[in-house]
Design a protein around this motif. Sequence first.
Motif, PDB file in Angstrom:
ATOM      1  N   VAL A 141       0.871  -1.172   0.000  1.00  0.00           N
ATOM      2  CA  VAL A 141       0.000   0.000   0.000  1.00  0.00           C
ATOM      3  C   VAL A 141       0.909   1.223   0.000  1.00  0.00           C
ATOM      4  CG1 VAL A 141      -1.767   1.302   1.252  1.00  0.00           C
ATOM      5  CG2 VAL A 141      -1.791  -1.212   1.287  1.00  0.00           C
ATOM      6  N   VAL A 142       0.670   2.137  -0.916  1.00  0.00           N
ATOM      7  CA  VAL A 142       1.493   3.346  -1.014  1.00  0.00           C
ATOM      8  C   VAL A 142       0.587   4.570  -1.055  1.00  0.00           C
ATOM      9  CG1 VAL A 142       3.293   4.566  -2.290  1.00  0.00           C
ATOM     10  CG2 VAL A 142       3.231   2.063  -2.335  1.00  0.00           C
ATOM     11  N   GLY A 143       0.869   5.541  -0.202  1.00  0.00           N
ATOM     12  CA  GLY A 143       0.107   6.789  -0.176  1.00  0.00           C
ATOM     13  C   GLY A 143       0.987   7.979  -0.497  1.00  0.00           C
ATOM     14  N   MET A 144       0.346   9.124  -0.740  1.00  0.00           N
ATOM     15  CA  MET A 144       1.054  10.350  -1.095  1.00  0.00           C
ATOM     16  C   MET A 144       0.946  11.371   0.031  1.00  0.00           C
ATOM     17  SD  MET A 144       2.144   9.472  -3.995  1.00  0.00           S
ATOM     18  CE  MET A 144       3.031  11.038  -4.006  1.00  0.00           C
ATOM     19  N   THR A 145       2.090  11.954   0.416  1.00  0.00           N
ATOM     20  CA  THR A 145       2.070  12.974   1.448  1.00  0.00           C
ATOM     21  C   THR A 145       2.869  14.194   0.993  1.00  0.00           C
ATOM     22  OG1 THR A 145       2.365  13.401   3.826  1.00  0.00           O
ATOM     23  CG2 THR A 145       4.117  12.149   2.713  1.00  0.00           C
ATOM     24  N   PHE A 146       2.778  15.250   1.795  1.00  0.00           N
ATOM     25  CA  PHE A 146       3.600  16.445   1.625  1.00  0.00           C
ATOM     26  C   PHE A 146       4.159  16.740   3.004  1.00  0.00           C
ATOM     27  CE2 PHE A 146       4.355  21.056   1.362  1.00  0.00           C
ATOM     28  CZ  PHE A 146       5.116  21.111   0.208  1.00  0.00           C
ATOM     29  N   ASP A 147       5.465  16.680   3.125  1.00  0.00           N
ATOM     30  CA  ASP A 147       6.196  16.717   4.401  1.00  0.00           C
ATOM     31  C   ASP A 147       5.450  17.422   5.535  1.00  0.00           C
ATOM     32  OD1 ASP A 147       8.031  16.754   6.408  1.00  0.00           O
ATOM     33  OD2 ASP A 147       9.579  17.825   5.313  1.00  0.00           O
ATOM     34  N   LEU A 176      -0.647  -4.460   9.489  1.00  0.00           N
ATOM     35  CA  LEU A 176      -0.761  -5.256   8.266  1.00  0.00           C
ATOM     36  C   LEU A 176       0.494  -6.071   7.977  1.00  0.00           C
ATOM     37  CD1 LEU A 176      -2.532  -2.736   5.841  1.00  0.00           C
ATOM     38  CD2 LEU A 176      -3.567  -4.584   7.174  1.00  0.00           C
ATOM     39  N   GLY A 177       1.574  -5.760   8.671  1.00  0.00           N
ATOM     40  CA  GLY A 177       2.819  -6.483   8.460  1.00  0.00           C
ATOM     41  C   GLY A 177       2.696  -7.995   8.615  1.00  0.00           C
ATOM     42  N   PRO A 178       1.995  -8.483   9.647  1.00  0.00           N
ATOM     43  CA  PRO A 178       1.855  -9.941   9.791  1.00  0.00           C
ATOM     44  C   PRO A 178       1.156 -10.602   8.605  1.00  0.00           C
ATOM     45  CG  PRO A 178       1.365  -8.852  11.871  1.00  0.00           C
ATOM     46  CD  PRO A 178       1.499  -7.771  10.845  1.00  0.00           C
ATOM     47  N   ASP A 179       0.403  -9.827   7.824  1.00  0.00           N
ATOM     48  CA  ASP A 179      -0.242 -10.361   6.616  1.00  0.00           C
ATOM     49  C   ASP A 179       0.655 -10.239   5.384  1.00  0.00           C
ATOM     50  OD1 ASP A 179      -2.554 -10.900   8.054  1.00  0.00           O
ATOM     51  OD2 ASP A 179      -3.465  -8.968   7.567  1.00  0.00           O
ATOM     52  N   GLY A 180       1.876  -9.760   5.583  1.00  0.00           N
ATOM     53  CA  GLY A 180       2.780  -9.577   4.459  1.00  0.00           C
ATOM     54  C   GLY A 180       2.488  -8.343   3.639  1.00  0.00           C
ATOM     55  N   ILE A 181       1.713  -7.403   4.202  1.00  0.00           N
ATOM     56  CA  ILE A 181       1.352  -6.177   3.484  1.00  0.00           C
ATOM     57  C   ILE A 181       2.189  -5.019   4.021  1.00  0.00           C
ATOM     58  CG2 ILE A 181      -0.485  -4.543   2.939  1.00  0.00           C
ATOM     59  CD1 ILE A 181      -2.479  -6.861   3.347  1.00  0.00           C
ATOM     60  N   ARG A 182       2.917  -4.375   3.127  1.00  0.00           N
ATOM     61  CA  ARG A 182       3.729  -3.212   3.475  1.00  0.00           C
ATOM     62  C   ARG A 182       2.920  -1.933   3.276  1.00  0.00           C
ATOM     63  NH1 ARG A 182       7.128  -3.204  -0.892  1.00  0.00           N
ATOM     64  NH2 ARG A 182       6.039  -4.970  -1.819  1.00  0.00           N
ATOM     65  N   CYS A 183       3.210  -0.908   4.055  1.00  0.00           N
ATOM     66  CA  CYS A 183       2.547   0.390   3.890  1.00  0.00           C
ATOM     67  C   CYS A 183       3.592   1.488   3.984  1.00  0.00           C
ATOM     68  CB  CYS A 183       1.466   0.592   4.943  1.00  0.00           C
ATOM     69  SG  CYS A 183       0.444   2.065   4.630  1.00  0.00           S
ATOM     70  N   ASN A 184       3.731   2.243   2.918  1.00  0.00           N
ATOM     71  CA  ASN A 184       4.715   3.319   2.854  1.00  0.00           C
ATOM     72  C   ASN A 184       4.093   4.548   2.204  1.00  0.00           C
ATOM     73  OD1 ASN A 184       7.377   1.912   3.676  1.00  0.00           O
ATOM     74  ND2 ASN A 184       6.538   0.531   2.124  1.00  0.00           N
ATOM     75  N   LEU A 185       4.765   5.671   2.366  1.00  0.00           N
ATOM     76  CA  LEU A 185       4.329   6.921   1.753  1.00  0.00           C
ATOM     77  C   LEU A 185       5.448   7.495   0.902  1.00  0.00           C
ATOM     78  CD1 LEU A 185       2.608   8.742   4.780  1.00  0.00           C
ATOM     79  CD2 LEU A 185       1.513   7.331   3.023  1.00  0.00           C
ATOM     80  N   VAL A 186       5.068   8.249  -0.107  1.00  0.00           N
ATOM     81  CA  VAL A 186       6.010   9.038  -0.893  1.00  0.00           C
ATOM     82  C   VAL A 186       5.716  10.506  -0.634  1.00  0.00           C
ATOM     83  CG1 VAL A 186       6.736   9.709  -3.209  1.00  0.00           C
ATOM     84  CG2 VAL A 186       6.351   7.296  -2.673  1.00  0.00           C
ATOM     85  N   ALA A 231       8.250   1.759  -7.583  1.00  0.00           N
ATOM     86  CA  ALA A 231       9.312   0.988  -6.940  1.00  0.00           C
ATOM     87  C   ALA A 231       8.828   0.388  -5.622  1.00  0.00           C
ATOM     88  CB  ALA A 231      10.536   1.869  -6.710  1.00  0.00           C
ATOM     89  N   LEU A 232       8.072   1.167  -4.845  1.00  0.00           N
ATOM     90  CA  LEU A 232       7.547   0.667  -3.574  1.00  0.00           C
ATOM     91  C   LEU A 232       6.466  -0.387  -3.785  1.00  0.00           C
ATOM     92  CD1 LEU A 232       7.406   4.008  -1.559  1.00  0.00           C
ATOM     93  CD2 LEU A 232       8.882   2.044  -1.077  1.00  0.00           C
ATOM     94  N   LEU A 233       5.765  -0.328  -4.914  1.00  0.00           N
ATOM     95  CA  LEU A 233       4.773  -1.354  -5.237  1.00  0.00           C
ATOM     96  C   LEU A 233       5.435  -2.671  -5.646  1.00  0.00           C
ATOM     97  CD1 LEU A 233       2.249   0.730  -7.388  1.00  0.00           C
ATOM     98  CD2 LEU A 233       1.816  -0.191  -5.101  1.00  0.00           C
ATOM     99  N   SER A 234       6.665  -2.589  -6.097  1.00  0.00           N
ATOM    100  CA  SER A 234       7.361  -3.754  -6.637  1.00  0.00           C
ATOM    101  C   SER A 234       7.946  -4.610  -5.515  1.00  0.00           C
ATOM    102  CB  SER A 234       8.481  -3.293  -7.571  1.00  0.00           C
ATOM    103  OG  SER A 234       9.608  -2.844  -6.827  1.00  0.00           O
ATOM    104  N   THR A 241       8.758  -0.970   5.318  1.00  0.00           N
ATOM    105  CA  THR A 241       7.384  -0.590   5.634  1.00  0.00           C
ATOM    106  C   THR A 241       7.398   0.486   6.707  1.00  0.00           C
ATOM    107  OG1 THR A 241       5.157  -1.480   6.047  1.00  0.00           O
ATOM    108  CG2 THR A 241       6.927  -2.305   7.455  1.00  0.00           C
ATOM    109  N   GLY A 242       6.341   1.277   6.759  1.00  0.00           N
ATOM    110  CA  GLY A 242       6.289   2.380   7.710  1.00  0.00           C
ATOM    111  C   GLY A 242       7.224   3.517   7.339  1.00  0.00           C
ATOM    112  N   GLU A 243       7.668   3.547   6.095  1.00  0.00           N
ATOM    113  CA  GLU A 243       8.666   4.516   5.653  1.00  0.00           C
ATOM    114  C   GLU A 243       8.020   5.660   4.875  1.00  0.00           C
ATOM    115  OE1 GLU A 243      11.336   6.302   5.968  1.00  0.00           O
ATOM    116  OE2 GLU A 243      12.570   4.468   6.012  1.00  0.00           O
ATOM    117  N   ILE A 244       8.720   6.807   4.854  1.00  0.00           N
ATOM    118  CA  ILE A 244       8.354   7.940   4.002  1.00  0.00           C
ATOM    119  C   ILE A 244       9.534   8.212   3.091  1.00  0.00           C
ATOM    120  CG2 ILE A 244       7.674  10.365   3.885  1.00  0.00           C
ATOM    121  CD1 ILE A 244       6.524  10.078   6.709  1.00  0.00           C
TER     122      ILE A 244
END
Length: 256
Positions: A141-147, A176-186, A231-234, A241-244
């Motif tokens: 899962v990838v979301g969009m942010t502005f610092d 979501l990590g235990p399900d193998g799902i990563r979540c990051n933001l750009v 790249a984060l989707l790949s 995970t949990g990264e910006i």
Amino acid sequence: MGILDGKRVLVAGVTMDSSIGFAVARIAQEQGATVLISNFGRALGITRRIAKRLPAEPPVLELDVTDQSHLDGLEAAVREHVDGLDGVVHSIAYGNPETLLGGKFMDGPWEDVAQAVQVSAYSLKALAVACRPLMGEGGSVVGMTFDATQAWPAYDWMGVAKAGLESTSRYLARDLGPDGIRCNLVSAGPLKTLAAKAIPGFEGLESMWKDRAPLGWDETDQVPTARAVCALLSDLFPATTGEIVHVDGGFHAMGA
């Protein structure tokens, strides 16, 4: 071969062909993904038209992330086209420009603030939960942010909403990590999107970036941001995970 060969990706929040979501959908297709896009309401017709400008016309789903009936029906809607998802892109945000932006922080009414937080932050969790049954083999899962670490001119309550989004992403990474799902933001620098045009005074940020970003900054070029999302989707970041990830020409690392 592309880095997204065989991946099934939903890009939620594609309106114009100048949007980050559109650029993500295009590059994801170029990298081998099967892409679905979404929008809702009056913007849905625009999305259906601009979908034809992608390399391969994708299915367009109606999805209002604040409507629980839409979220409840998302799994079935997706399965009409693909048998699951490997990636989800949250390219969704809204804050009433007349009451929350452009120097109106001290006067922003709670009803509008609540809407901004729901649409821009809470919806990341809502979308991830709705897509979770479709990601049985794990995914991204990838979301969009502005610092959101700074108080920016003109951004006001959207900055608060983005801070909520960033915190939401970290908690999703945990749960979501235990399900193998990563979540990051750009975290992108200022880009000339439909959303940016609605922010009074946002052009001041654009000029600031050009002066201080060590790599320079082109506010009309969504491609670097879209590439980072892809790249984060790949599978290139299997333990991230949990990264910006900042795509801002290096502006965030500079002092005065």
